[in-house]
Design a protein around this motif. Structure first.
Motif, PDB file in Angstrom:
ATOM      1  N   LYS A 165      66.405  29.331  49.372  1.00 34.49           N
ATOM      2  CA  LYS A 165      66.968  28.942  50.665  1.00 34.49           C
ATOM      3  C   LYS A 165      68.370  29.487  50.910  1.00 34.49           C
ATOM      4  O   LYS A 165      68.854  29.443  52.033  1.00 34.49           O
ATOM      5  CB  LYS A 165      66.965  27.414  50.773  1.00 34.49           C
ATOM      6  N   PHE A 166      69.041  30.005  49.901  1.00 33.11           N
ATOM      7  CA  PHE A 166      70.440  30.401  50.097  1.00 33.11           C
ATOM      8  C   PHE A 166      70.538  31.831  50.654  1.00 33.11           C
ATOM      9  O   PHE A 166      69.623  32.633  50.489  1.00 33.11           O
ATOM     10  CB  PHE A 166      71.213  30.245  48.791  1.00 33.11           C
ATOM     11  N   PRO A 167      71.661  32.176  51.280  1.00 31.29           N
ATOM     12  CA  PRO A 167      71.694  33.416  52.063  1.00 31.29           C
ATOM     13  C   PRO A 167      71.712  34.724  51.263  1.00 31.29           C
ATOM     14  O   PRO A 167      71.176  35.727  51.733  1.00 31.29           O
ATOM     15  CB  PRO A 167      72.994  33.283  52.878  1.00 31.29           C
ATOM     16  N   LEU A 168      72.315  34.742  50.085  1.00 34.38           N
ATOM     17  CA  LEU A 168      72.496  36.034  49.407  1.00 34.38           C
ATOM     18  C   LEU A 168      71.510  36.240  48.252  1.00 34.38           C
ATOM     19  O   LEU A 168      71.318  35.344  47.419  1.00 34.38           O
ATOM     20  CB  LEU A 168      73.918  36.142  48.832  1.00 34.38           C
ATOM     21  N   HIS A 169      70.923  37.448  48.195  1.00 33.53           N
ATOM     22  CA  HIS A 169      70.155  37.831  47.004  1.00 33.53           C
ATOM     23  C   HIS A 169      71.164  38.030  45.878  1.00 33.53           C
ATOM     24  O   HIS A 169      72.203  38.668  46.073  1.00 33.53           O
ATOM     25  CB  HIS A 169      69.430  39.160  47.222  1.00 33.53           C
ATOM     26  N   PHE A 170      70.835  37.534  44.698  1.00 32.11           N
ATOM     27  CA  PHE A 170      71.742  37.683  43.557  1.00 32.11           C
ATOM     28  C   PHE A 170      71.061  38.565  42.517  1.00 32.11           C
ATOM     29  O   PHE A 170      69.990  38.238  42.015  1.00 32.11           O
ATOM     30  CB  PHE A 170      72.068  36.311  42.971  1.00 32.11           C
ATOM     31  N   ILE A 171      71.703  39.705  42.226  1.00 33.34           N
ATOM     32  CA  ILE A 171      71.119  40.705  41.322  1.00 33.34           C
ATOM     33  C   ILE A 171      71.973  40.800  40.071  1.00 33.34           C
ATOM     34  O   ILE A 171      73.200  40.909  40.163  1.00 33.34           O
ATOM     35  CB  ILE A 171      71.149  42.092  42.018  1.00 33.34           C
ATOM     36  N   CYS A 215      66.384  38.962  38.636  1.00 30.81           N
ATOM     37  CA  CYS A 215      66.836  39.547  39.912  1.00 30.81           C
ATOM     38  C   CYS A 215      66.257  38.836  41.118  1.00 30.81           C
ATOM     39  O   CYS A 215      66.370  39.326  42.236  1.00 30.81           O
ATOM     40  CB  CYS A 215      66.506  41.038  39.944  1.00 30.81           C
ATOM     41  N   ASP A 216      65.625  37.689  40.905  1.00 26.15           N
ATOM     42  CA  ASP A 216      64.999  36.955  42.009  1.00 26.15           C
ATOM     43  C   ASP A 216      65.665  35.586  42.150  1.00 26.15           C
ATOM     44  O   ASP A 216      65.057  34.547  41.877  1.00 26.15           O
ATOM     45  CB  ASP A 216      63.498  36.827  41.722  1.00 26.15           C
ATOM     46  N   ASN A 217      66.918  35.597  42.536  1.00 27.95           N
ATOM     47  CA  ASN A 217      67.655  34.346  42.719  1.00 27.95           C
ATOM     48  C   ASN A 217      68.512  34.471  43.961  1.00 27.95           C
ATOM     49  O   ASN A 217      68.874  35.572  44.357  1.00 27.95           O
ATOM     50  CB  ASN A 217      68.520  34.053  41.491  1.00 27.95           C
ATOM     51  N   ARG A 218      68.808  33.341  44.567  1.00 31.44           N
ATOM     52  CA  ARG A 218      69.653  33.323  45.766  1.00 31.44           C
ATOM     53  C   ARG A 218      70.895  32.484  45.489  1.00 31.44           C
ATOM     54  O   ARG A 218      70.837  31.528  44.705  1.00 31.44           O
ATOM     55  CB  ARG A 218      68.902  32.698  46.942  1.00 31.44           C
ATOM     56  N   ILE A 219      71.973  32.849  46.148  1.00 35.89           N
ATOM     57  CA  ILE A 219      73.230  32.099  46.005  1.00 35.89           C
ATOM     58  C   ILE A 219      73.924  31.936  47.350  1.00 35.89           C
ATOM     59  O   ILE A 219      73.580  32.619  48.317  1.00 35.89           O
ATOM     60  CB  ILE A 219      74.215  32.807  45.032  1.00 35.89           C
ATOM     61  N   PHE A 220      74.892  31.048  47.379  1.00 33.98           N
ATOM     62  CA  PHE A 220      75.849  31.036  48.493  1.00 33.98           C
ATOM     63  C   PHE A 220      77.247  31.048  47.888  1.00 33.98           C
ATOM     64  O   PHE A 220      77.424  30.771  46.693  1.00 33.98           O
ATOM     65  CB  PHE A 220      75.627  29.841  49.435  1.00 33.98           C
ATOM     66  N   LEU A 221      78.211  31.402  48.725  1.00 40.17           N
ATOM     67  CA  LEU A 221      79.581  31.566  48.213  1.00 40.17           C
ATOM     68  C   LEU A 221      80.455  30.397  48.650  1.00 40.17           C
ATOM     69  O   LEU A 221      80.295  29.876  49.761  1.00 40.17           O
ATOM     70  CB  LEU A 221      80.189  32.868  48.753  1.00 40.17           C
ATOM     71  N   LYS A 222      81.367  30.052  47.763  1.00 42.21           N
ATOM     72  CA  LYS A 222      82.368  29.041  48.121  1.00 42.21           C
ATOM     73  C   LYS A 222      83.731  29.585  47.730  1.00 42.21           C
ATOM     74  O   LYS A 222      83.863  30.219  46.674  1.00 42.21           O
ATOM     75  CB  LYS A 222      82.096  27.743  47.330  1.00 42.21           C
ATOM     76  N   LYS A 223      84.693  29.328  48.547  1.00 42.90           N
ATOM     77  CA  LYS A 223      86.050  29.717  48.191  1.00 42.90           C
ATOM     78  C   LYS A 223      86.544  28.815  47.068  1.00 42.90           C
ATOM     79  O   LYS A 223      86.207  27.639  47.018  1.00 42.90           O
ATOM     80  CB  LYS A 223      86.954  29.493  49.413  1.00 42.90           C
ATOM     81  N   CYS A 224      87.308  29.379  46.136  1.00 44.21           N
ATOM     82  CA  CYS A 224      87.897  28.533  45.083  1.00 44.21           C
ATOM     83  C   CYS A 224      89.138  27.871  45.651  1.00 44.21           C
ATOM     84  O   CYS A 224      89.991  28.551  46.221  1.00 44.21           O
ATOM     85  CB  CYS A 224      88.299  29.376  43.878  1.00 44.21           C
ATOM     86  N   LEU A 225      89.217  26.593  45.490  1.00 40.77           N
ATOM     87  CA  LEU A 225      90.394  25.915  46.077  1.00 40.77           C
ATOM     88  C   LEU A 225      91.487  25.785  45.023  1.00 40.77           C
ATOM     89  O   LEU A 225      91.260  25.837  43.842  1.00 40.77           O
ATOM     90  CB  LEU A 225      89.981  24.546  46.633  1.00 40.77           C
TER      91      LEU A 225
END
Ligand SMILES: Nc1nc2c(c(=O)[nH]1)N[C@H]1C(S)=C(S)[C@@H](COP(=O)(O)OP(=O)(O)OC[C@H]3O[C@@H](n4cnc5c(=O)[nH]c(N)nc54)[C@H](O)[C@@H]3O)O[C@H]1N2
Ligand SMILES: Nc1nc2c(c(=O)[nH]1)N[C@H]1C(S)=C(S)[C@@H](COP(=O)(O)OP(=O)(O)OC[C@H]3O[C@@H](n4cnc5c(=O)[nH]c(N)nc54)[C@H](O)[C@@H]3O)O[C@H]1N2
Ligand code: SF4
Ligand SMILES: [Mo]
Length: 670
Positions: free
Chosen positions: A550-556, A660-670
Motif C-alpha cells: 500500500k505504500f507509495p515507493l518501490h524499495f529496491i 526487491c518487492d517491498n514498499r515504503i513511505f518516507l518520514k522526515k527525521c525530527l
C-alpha cells in the motif's frame, strides 16, 4: 621460507571465481594478483580482492574460540580453548538430542566461501546429526525455478563468447559491480560495434556500458517481455522453424498473447510503446543477441514467472541457435564433481524437516514451531545483516534460551549473538575445489599459508565436532587435503572426458575449462524448450503481479561495488569509498517528503522504520527508492539496516527471496 607465488582462487559469491596468484612465505600473504593463465580472470582482479592481504591479516580477525560473557548482541566474550568450546557445544547438543531430537538444531549457512568443500561440508555433519535442514534459497532460487520451468537445466552461453555478440541486453544485473569479467567481455564486444541495452529499476554504475537504459517499474519485466513477444509475432519475426524443431507449446503460447495489450504494458512498465517496439525489433534482427539475466528482478513475488517470461524471447526469435546467442543466467559447474561425495545425504537416517532460510526470524520466534529451534549453528553466513525481516531475526537471535554457535572470521553482527564463537580460516589457509556459477571452468586450490592463531577450516571444524559427538564414520577423519583429493577424483562425466593435458592443468591448480556441448538441445524432460507446462499453476508464461503493497515507493536493494553482501565490511579502505547508508531518491519523491540530499530520512513500512542518509539523484526514477550494499548494524544510523524493510515472503516458485518487492513511505527525521 622464501617468498613464493602460489595458485589459489577467490572464494566469494561472485560468478567469476577468479584464479589468484598469491605471494607468500607460508606465514604471511604479501600480495595477490589475477592469474594471467586463468581463462576468465586473464590477469586482473576486482577492487575488492585487489588487496586481499588486508582481509587475511586484518587486526580484527578472530583467532581463538570465544565464550559469551555479556548480554546477547553486546559483543562481550572471553577467550577459551578449542577443547572447552567443543565440550560445551557437544554437551548442549547431546542434551537437546535427548530432550527434543535433532530437528531442534538448525544449521544456517550460505555463501561466505563458495569453494566446494568449505561451502558444502557441513551438510554431511548435520545429516549425521539428524538436524533440521536449511532450504538455501536466499539468492536466486526464484530465477532458477522460473528458468527450469521453460528451459530445464540448460546452461547459459560461456562468458568468453560475450565479446562475439552484437546485441547485448543486460537485464537486471549491475555487472560493473557483480560480474566484472563479463563486463570486460562486453567492453570488448562494444569495441567491435555491439549495441548494449540495460533494463533496470534505476541507473546503476552499469549504465555507462549501455547505449540505451530502460528504467522499468519494479516487478513488471515479465509484461515487458511478453509485449516484445507480441510485437515480434505481429511483425512476422518469430522463427517458426526454430519453434517447430526445438520447442513445444509455441502455438498455445502464441494464442495466449492476445491477452497482452501494448498500451497496458506501457502504463505498467513505464516504457513507451515505441521504445518497446524498437527494443523488440533490434533484438530480433541482431545476428548474435544475448540476454544477460541478473537476479534482482526475480527477487519479486512474481520472480520465477519473470525469469520464465524473459526466457521466451531467445526462443521466439530463435536466438538460442544464432552464433553466441541465447541466454546468460547461471552456468552451473557443480556437476563437474560428485557433490554427494561431500554432502552425504546417505548419512540422514530419516528425512528431517526443511526450514527456509529467508524465514529465519519466523523459525526462531514462532511459538508453534515443533520442536522449537533450541540451537543454531552459523557458518559461511551473517544472517543478522543479510536475511530479510531483520528486526524479527534479531529478536530471534536475542532469545536467551537459544544456544548459538558461530564459526566466523570476524566478529560479525551475528557472531555478537553467539554463545560460542569458533575462529574460521580464510580460503588461503586450506585446499579446496572451485566451481563457479558464472563461468565454465573448475579449479583445485593449494593451501597458501598457515592459518593464524587457532583458526580452522570448516572441514576441520566439522571433523572435530564429529569426533566430540562420537560419530564413528571414517569420513570425518579425513584431512582437508584428503577430502579435496577424494572428491576431485570421484569420477563424473565431465571429469572422465578430460584429456591428459587438461588433467595436468587441473593438478597444476590452473582453472580448467569445461567443454561446451556443441549441439543445441534443451535439458528438459522432453529435450525441447517447453512453453506449455500443463501441470503448473500457470501452464503458459504470463504476467502475474508481484506482492506490491500500500505504500507509495518501490524499495529496491542492490549490490555495492565495494562489498559482497556483508563481506568486506571489515575493510576500512573499501568502506570509506562506499560511504554511509544512503537511500537513493528521485528529486520529486524527496521534495514531496520535504527531504534534501545529505539529510537523514526514515524509510518506513509495516515491518520497520530505518534511518538512511538521503542521496537525491536523477539516477533513480520517481516512485523507486534504492539501498545499495549490505551494512553492519554498527554502520547503520539507527540500529537497523535495509533488510528490516524487506519481507520474508517467498517467490511464486522456488521459495526464493523477495528483497526487491517491498514498499515504503518516507518520514522526515525530527
Ligand atoms: N560487488 C558485488 N558483487 C557481487 C555481490 C555484491 O553484493 N557486490 N553479490 C553477489 C551475489 S550474492 C549475487 S547473487 C550476484 C548478483 O548479481 P546481479 O544479478 O548482477 O545483481 P542483483 O543483486 O541480483 O541485482 C541486479 C539489479 O536488479 C535490479 N532490479 C531490482 N528489481 C528489479 C526489477 O524489478 N526489474 C529490473 N529490470 N531490475 C531490477 C537492481 O536495481 C539491481 O541493480 O552478485 C554477486 N557479486
Ligand atoms: N540488503 C541486502 N541483503 C542481501 C543481499 C543484498 O544485496 N542486499 N544479497 C542477498 C544475497 S544474493 C545473498 S547470496 C546473501 C548472502 O548472504 P551470506 O552468505 O550470509 O553472505 P555474507 O554477508 O557475505 O556473509 C558471509 C560470512 O561468511 C564468513 N566466511 C567467509 N569464509 C568463511 C569460511 O570459510 N568459513 C566460515 N565459517 N565463515 C566464512 C564471512 O566472514 C562472512 O561474515 O545475502 C542476501 N541479502
Ligand atoms: S570478487 Fe569476483 S571479480 Fe573479484 S576477484 Fe573474486 S571472483 Fe574475481
Ligand atoms: Mo547471491
Amino acid at each position: 621460507m622464501e617468498h613464493q607465488w602460489k595458485r589459489t582462487a577467490c572464494p566469494y559469491d561472485c560468478p567469476d571465481g577468479c584464479g589468484i596468484l598469491a605471494e607468500t612465505d607460508g606465514k604471511h600473504l604479501f600480495k595477490v594478483k589475477g592469474d594471467p593463465e586463468h581463462p576468465v580472470t586473464q590477469g586482473f582482479l576486482c577492487r575488492k580482492m585487489h588487496h586481499y592481504e588486508k582481509t587475511v591479516h586484518h587486526k580484527d580477525r578472530l583467532l581463538y574460540p570465544l565464550k559469551r560473557t555479556g548480554p546477547k548482541g553486546s559483543g562481550e566474550f572471553r577467550q577459551i580453548t578449542w577443547e572447552e568450546a567443543l565440550e560445551e557445544i557437544t554437551f548442549k547438543w547431546k542434551q537437546i538430542l535427548r530432550e527434543s531430537g535433532g530437528e531442534a538444531i538448525l544449521p544456517y549457512s550460505y555463501s561466505g566461501s563458495e569453494h566446494l568443500i568449505a561451502n558444502k561440508c557441513g551438510h554431511a555433519f548435520f545429516h549425521y546429526l539428524g538436524a533440521s535442514q536449511l532450504d538455501r534459497t536466499i539468492c536466486s532460487k526464484g530465477k532458477g525455478a522460473g528458468l527450469s520451468q521453460i528451459i530445464g537445466s540448460t546452461p547459459g552461453i560461456p562468458i568468453g563468447e560475450l565479446s562475439s555478440c552484437d546485441y547485448i541486453v543486460i537485464w537486471s544485473s549491475n555487472v560493473t559491480a557483480t560480474w566484472l569479467h563479463a563486463q570486460a567481455q562486453i567492453l570488448q564486444a562494444k569495441k567491435e560495434g555491439a549495441k548494449v541495452i540495460l533494463i533496470e529499476a534505476y541507473r546503476t554504475p552499469s549504465a555507462s556500458l549501455a547505449d540505451e537504459v530502460l528504467l522499468v517499474t519494479p516487478g513488471t519485466d515479465a509484461a515487458l517481455a511478453l509485449a516484445m513477444d507480441k510485437i515480434l509475432l505481429e511483425e512476422g519475426l518469430w522463427d517458426q522453424d526454430f519453434l517447430k524443431t526445438y520447442t513445444s507449446g509455441a502455438e498455445e503460447f502464441r494464442d495466449s498473447l492476445k491477452n497482452t495489450s501494448l498500451p497496458e504494458v506501457s502504463a505498467l512498465t513505464g516504457i513507451p510503446v515505441l521504445k518497446i517496439r524498437r527494443l523488440a525489433m533490434d533484438y530480433a534482427n541482431a545476428k548474435s543477441p544475448v540476454i544477460i539475466m541478473g537476479t534482482g528482478m526475480t527477487r519479486q513475488g512474481n520472480g520465477a514467472m519473470t525469469a520464465r517470461c524473459v526466457a521466451t524471447l531467445p526462443a521466439v526469435t530463435g536466438a538460442f541457435r544464432k552464433p553466441h546467442g541465447g541466454l546468460l543466467a547461471n552456468i552451473s559447474t557443480a556437476a563437474a564433481f560428485y557433490q554427494e561425495a561431500v554432502t552425504r545425504p546417505d548419512f540422514m537416517k530419516k528425512p528431517s524437516r526443511i526450514l527456509n532460510m529467508n524465514q529465519l526470524g519466523v523459525h526462531l520466534t514462532d511459538p508453534a514451531m515443533d520442536p522449537p529451534i533450541r540451537s543454531l549453528y552459523v557458518y559461511n553466513s551473517n544472517p543478522a545483516c543479510i536475511a530479510p525481516n531483520q528486526a524479527l531475526v534479531l529478536q530471534g537471535l536475542a532469545r536467551e534460551d537459544l544456544f548459538t554457535v558461530v564459526h566466523e572470521r570476524f566478529l560479525t553482527d551475528t557472531a555478537k549473538y553467539a554463545d560460542i564463537i569458533l575462529p574460521a580460516d580464510t580460503s588461503m589457509e586450506h585446499e579446496d575445489l572451485v566451481t563457479p556459477y558464472g563461468a565454465s571452468f573448475v579449479q583445485k586450490t593449494e593451501k597458501v599459508l598457515d592459518p593464524p592463531g587457532e583458526c580452522r577450516s570448516n572441514w576441520d571444524t566439522f571433523c572435530l565436532l564429529a569426533k566430540a559427538m562420537g560419530f564413528a564414520h571414517p569420513f570425518f577423519t579425513l584431512t582437508n587435503q584428503e577430502i579435496v583429493e577424494q572428491v576431485a577424483h570421484t569420477p563424473t562425466k565431465w571429469r572422465n572426458a578430460w584429456s591428459p593435458e587438461e588433467k595436468a592443468h587441473f593438478d597444476a591448480h590452473i582453472g580448467t575449462l569445461l567443454p561446451r556441448d556443441p549441439s543445441l538441445h534443451f535439458c528438459t524432460a522432453s529435450g525441447k524448450l517447453e512453453f506449455l507446462r500443463p501441470e503448473l499453476p500457470h501452464p503458459l508464461p504470463c504476467y502475474i503481479p508481484n506482492y506490491g503493497g500500500k505504500f507509495p515507493l518501490h524499495f529496491i536493494i542492490a549490490p555495492s561495488v565495494y562489498s559482497i553482501n556483508s563481506t568486506f565490511t571489515e575493510r576500512e579502505d573499501l568502506m570509506e569509498k562506499r560511504g554511509p547508508m544512503y537511500l537513493l531518491l528521485n528529486p520529486k519523491d524527496a521534495a514531496d517528503a520535504g527531504i534534501s540530499s545529505g539529510e537523514e530520512v526514515l524509510a518506513c513500512n509495516d515491518l520497520a522504520q530505518v534511518r538512511f542518509l538521503a542521496k537525491v539523484t536523477e539516477d533513480t526514477p520517481s516512485g523507486t527508492a534504492v539501498a545499495e550494499g549490505v551494512y553492519t548494524l554498527s554502520q547503520s544510523l539507527g540500529g537497523l539496516t535495509c533488510n528490516a524493510l524487506c519481507s520474508h515472503r517467498l517467490t511464486d516458485a522456488g521459495n526464493g527471496s523477495t528483497f526487491c518487492d517491498n514498499r515504503i513511505f518516507l518520514k522526515k527525521c525530527l
